[in-house]
Design an enzyme around this catalytic site. Structure first.
Site, PDB file in Angstrom:
ATOM      1  N   GLU A 107      28.499  22.686  27.407  1.00  0.00           N
ATOM      2  CA  GLU A 107      27.943  21.683  26.484  1.00  0.00           C
ATOM      3  C   GLU A 107      28.832  20.432  26.425  1.00  0.00           C
ATOM      4  O   GLU A 107      28.337  19.307  26.352  1.00  0.00           O
ATOM      5  CB  GLU A 107      27.787  22.291  25.088  1.00  0.00           C
TER       6      GLU A 107
ATOM      7  N   ASP B 210      13.549  -0.640   5.664  1.00  0.00           N
ATOM      8  CA  ASP B 210      12.665  -1.805   5.594  1.00  0.00           C
ATOM      9  C   ASP B 210      13.352  -3.009   6.202  1.00  0.00           C
ATOM     10  O   ASP B 210      14.568  -3.019   6.391  1.00  0.00           O
ATOM     11  CB  ASP B 210      12.250  -2.061   4.134  1.00  0.00           C
TER      12      ASP B 210
END
Ligand code: DGJ
Length: 757
Positions: free
Chosen positions: A618, A538
């Site tokens: 990777e 929030d």
């Protein structure tokens, strides 16, 4: 210098202007402060003519209006701050219990004040601004019987199209009163058919969008879980029916509060709509002694006539510049690696250093040691509260471990869950009274832990002291502040019987005090909020922690929806997002490495896997991804964000980050699945300069898994516009669109860089 507050003192008419919006209210002959208008920018002429006065059966009339005014009723008039108990039967903002036991308040205009700059709220997060960026209007209302004063605060950020609201309530009478509801905002629309977008979910699937008609009746979202919650975000958009991403009227309401909230809307008997937002009244009461003052948290509002996209961008900018604070507000944040999904609780000091070394070699800048480094903590059942390093497990002191990691060329970060306590902990054994529970009842356990009573000052001081010592002794550059359960059994052993319903709000005030003290005292530390992922995502938390772990769900495809929903109210710079291993730990889905990095780049970007287990290929990709993230950093973190295609209504989610001058754009696209012979995906790029020419480049690293004839075929059949020598005008990309290359494998992602030439 622009003064955005215009007052006609004689008429008691108040107009607030931002660059594109206007807000108006007026105190009428009775002294009621009526809301008149909020929407598209207009002039400051009195628009109260639009309020139709008409007698309505069963809608009563204030005594003071006399017998001839049955057309005046608080039950149908649009109000700035409605009161319970005195003739307005709709949902209301303020409910007071007076000293005689009655529930009544009736507010009349008293006076006003204007000042340059933006007001602050003691002990609570609030939008802040430089003096020249904002104006404050304070309107003071009073209840003549109880002598309660209500100060309505308006902060106007002209350039951002933002108006903030908060309320200060002062008991000027001689007797104690009790606030039973003290909302932060009342917003009335005198006409129109509205819908609202709310953001619901659960753990690991936060902020899904629901769009509902605000028909007759009461519509509500909220939290009674002690925190703002995964389940409903304290943010909503009210809009007209035809509003979409790029057109139509909409209003955003973001609550700067991390505790229990209620957002309710009601359409009344004459089709007016009212929205109320504030602290949830279910677990709230506040005793106001004579002279006492109560401050509500703040609501940030914005209006856009150009759809949800522009509304979100107003909020993004304001959160980045006027809510987030401290050194890390503008500073480039490090690419991090977090050990949680790599090791969970099972690690040794040596293993951590090996991961850190390997990560440093790949260009990762910050190592975060997650849960399990302290007390007796090898699973979720014990140890919370004992914030003392487990040197046996770490095989050295915490300081030595941190120094080894710093020695690898990385910053060191640490996980905490300061608001919780395990029954099996030394802290609980010493201070059982610090745990939240009701005497005589067995507490509800969640993840086998209890809540530490942050409403108590002694608990707050203890946590401030304990964490400060660790921060002082150890070279820490980052803290992950987690919180892994909802709060029930609300009761504090430090509060008397009459004050128990103050607990939930006092808890949040306590949390804010601790965060304020630590963030001010240790400004070099980057704090990341977390509550089992996005359970306390929030605008209030963002005042203390400029980023928040967006979700415990790290699956790239699930994240498309979570980050999409989050983006309506919050900027990319606030969303913690990591590349994790496959099969994904939450969904078992296998997605390409490049897709995972593309999605994590729509956030703060980091890794959460065991890099020592990556293949050489990777590892090469990690280096490329970090290079790419750094190259596009400003665009990603500070650019204008556009949602081009939603995860819900297409085969491919597409978003865009544009430099505000329109010179450079990064378009990201992720396919939800691969299909044969599909229709092309074409999106209209936004934020470009129509007359300028652009060159587009497709990142071929995104073809990691595609080799051989398919790659060759693809390169030869690149859609129009991707060949190096070609340029396309901004007007063409905006109107005719950009062709997204097709998916070559499941969950294919593409990043397309568009630069003005
Ligand atoms: C919940 C968080 O969201 C995770 O990332 C991790 O930190 C765990 N808690 C640790 O307990």
């Amino acid at each position: 210098m622009i003064m955005s507050v215009i007052i006609d003192a004689e008429k008691r008419l108040f107009t607030l202007h931002t660059r594109n919006t206007t807000y108006q209210m007026k105190a009428d002959s009775l002294g009621s402060l009526l809301h008149i208008y909020y929407g598209e920018r207009t002039d400051e002429s009195d628009k109260s003519y639009a309020i139709c006065m008409k007698s309505r059966g069963f809608s009563g009339n204030p005594y003071e209006m006399g017998r001839d005014h049955s057309d005046y009723s608080l039950d149908v008039l649009p109000q700035e701050y409605s009161c319970y108990g005195t003739g307005d039967y709709r949902i209301s903002a303020l409910k007071i219990q007076n000293s005689d036991g009655s529930f009544a308040a009736s507010l009349q205009f008293k006076e006003y004040q204007i000042s340059r700059g933006k007001y602050a709220i003691p002990g609570l997060p609030a939008v802040y601004a430089k003096e020249e960026e904002a104006d404050t209007l304070e309107i003071i209302l009073e209840d003549l019987v109880s002598e309660v004063e209500v100060q309505l605060l308006y902060g106007v950020l002209f350039e951002n199209d933002i108006i903030t609201r908060a309320v200060k309530i002062i008991n000027r009478g001689a007797d104690r009163i009790v606030l039973q509801k003290a909302a932060s905002i009342n917003m009335d629309w005198i006409n129109g058919d509205y819908e609202w977008l709310t953001f619901y979910g659960g753990h690991a699937r936060e902020r899904n969008i629901q769009r509902d008609a605000l028909g007759h009746g009461i519509h509500a979202i909220g939290s009674v879980r002690g925190a703002s919650s995964h389940h409903y975000n304290p943010f909503a958009i009210v809009c007209e029916r035809n509003t979409d991403e790029n057109k139509g009227a909409c209003y955003g309401f973001s609550f700067l509060y991390s505790g229990e909230f209620l957002m309710e809307a009601e359409k009344d008997q004459i089709n007016q709509t009212r929205l109320i937002c504030g602290i949830h009244p279910d677990n709230f009461e506040w005793n106001l002694q004579p002279g006492g003052q109560f401050d509500t948290p703040e609501v940030m509002m914005t209006y856009s006539s150009r759809g949800f996209g522009a509304l979100s961008r107003n909020l993004h900018k304001t959160i980045r510049q006027n809510i987030c604070r401290g050194e890390w507000k503008e500073k480039r944040r490090p690419v991090l690696i977090n050990n949680w999904e790599a090791t969970y609780f099972n690690f040794t000091g040596e293993q951590l250093v090996t991961i850190a070394k390997s990560a440093a070699e790949l260009g990762i800048e910050l190592f975060v040691l997650d849960d399990g480094w302290f007390g007796k903590r090898d699973d979720g059942n014990s140890g919370l509260g004992d914030w003392f390093p487990n040197e046996k497990k770490l095989e050295c002191t915490l300081k030595e471990l941190a120094e080894k990691i710093v020695g690898c060329g990385m910053k060191f970060g640490l996980w905490f869950e300061p608001e919780c306590i395990s029954e099996d902990s030394d802290l609980y054994r010493k201070h059982p009274e610090w745990a939240v529970m009701i005497p005589g009842r067995k507490p509800d356990l969640s993840r086998n832990q209890l809540i530490l009573d942050f409403s108590r000052e002694d608990v707050q001081d203890y946590i401030i002291g304990r964490l400060s010592s660790i921060f002082e002794e150890t070279p820490i550059g980052y803290v992950k502040w987690d919180f892994n359960r909802s709060i029930c059994d609300k009761y504090s052993m430090a509060l008397d019987m009459l004050s128990q319903r103050e607990f939930a709000h006092r808890y949040v005030l306590g949390l804010y005090r601790v965060l304020e003290t630590l963030t001010v005292e240790f400004p070099h530390i980057l704090f990341e909020g977390c509550s089992g992922g996005g359970g306390r995502f929030d605008a209030g938390m963002l005042y203390y922690t400029p980023q928040i772990w967006c979700s415990d769900n790290t699956d790239a495809i699930a994240r498309l929806g979570i980050q999409y929903g989050t983006s309506f109210g919050y900027p990319v710079s606030a969303m913690g997002s990591h590349v994790s291993a496959v099969p994904n730990h939450q969904t078992s889905r296998i997605t390409p490495f490049s897709t995972r990095s593309c999605v994590a780049m729509a956030g703060t970007f980091g890794y959460e896997l065991d890099v020592t287990k990556l293949s050489e290929e990777e590892k090469k990709m990690v280096r490329q991804q970090i290079g790419r993230f750094k190259e596009y950093y400003d665009l990603i973190q500070y650019g204008e964000y556009y949602r081009l295609q939603a995860p819900t209504d297409s085969q491919c989610t597409v978003w865009e980050m544009a430099d505000p001058e329109g010179r450079e754009v990064l378009v990201s696209a992720v396919y939800h699945h691969v299909e044969a012979n599909v229709a092309p995906v074409i999106v209209k790029v936004q934020g470009l300069n129509a007359g300028a020419s652009y060159r587009m480049s497709l990142n071929m690293d995104d073809m990691g898994n595609i080799q051989g004839w398919r790659r060759k075929w693809f390169e030869e059949h690149m859609p129009y516009g991707y060949k190096n020598e070609e340029t396309i005008t901004g007007a063409a990309l905006q109107q005719c669109g950009l062709v997204i290359p097709e998916a070559l494998e499941n969950y294919q992602a593409w990043q397309i860089h568009i630069v003005e030439v």
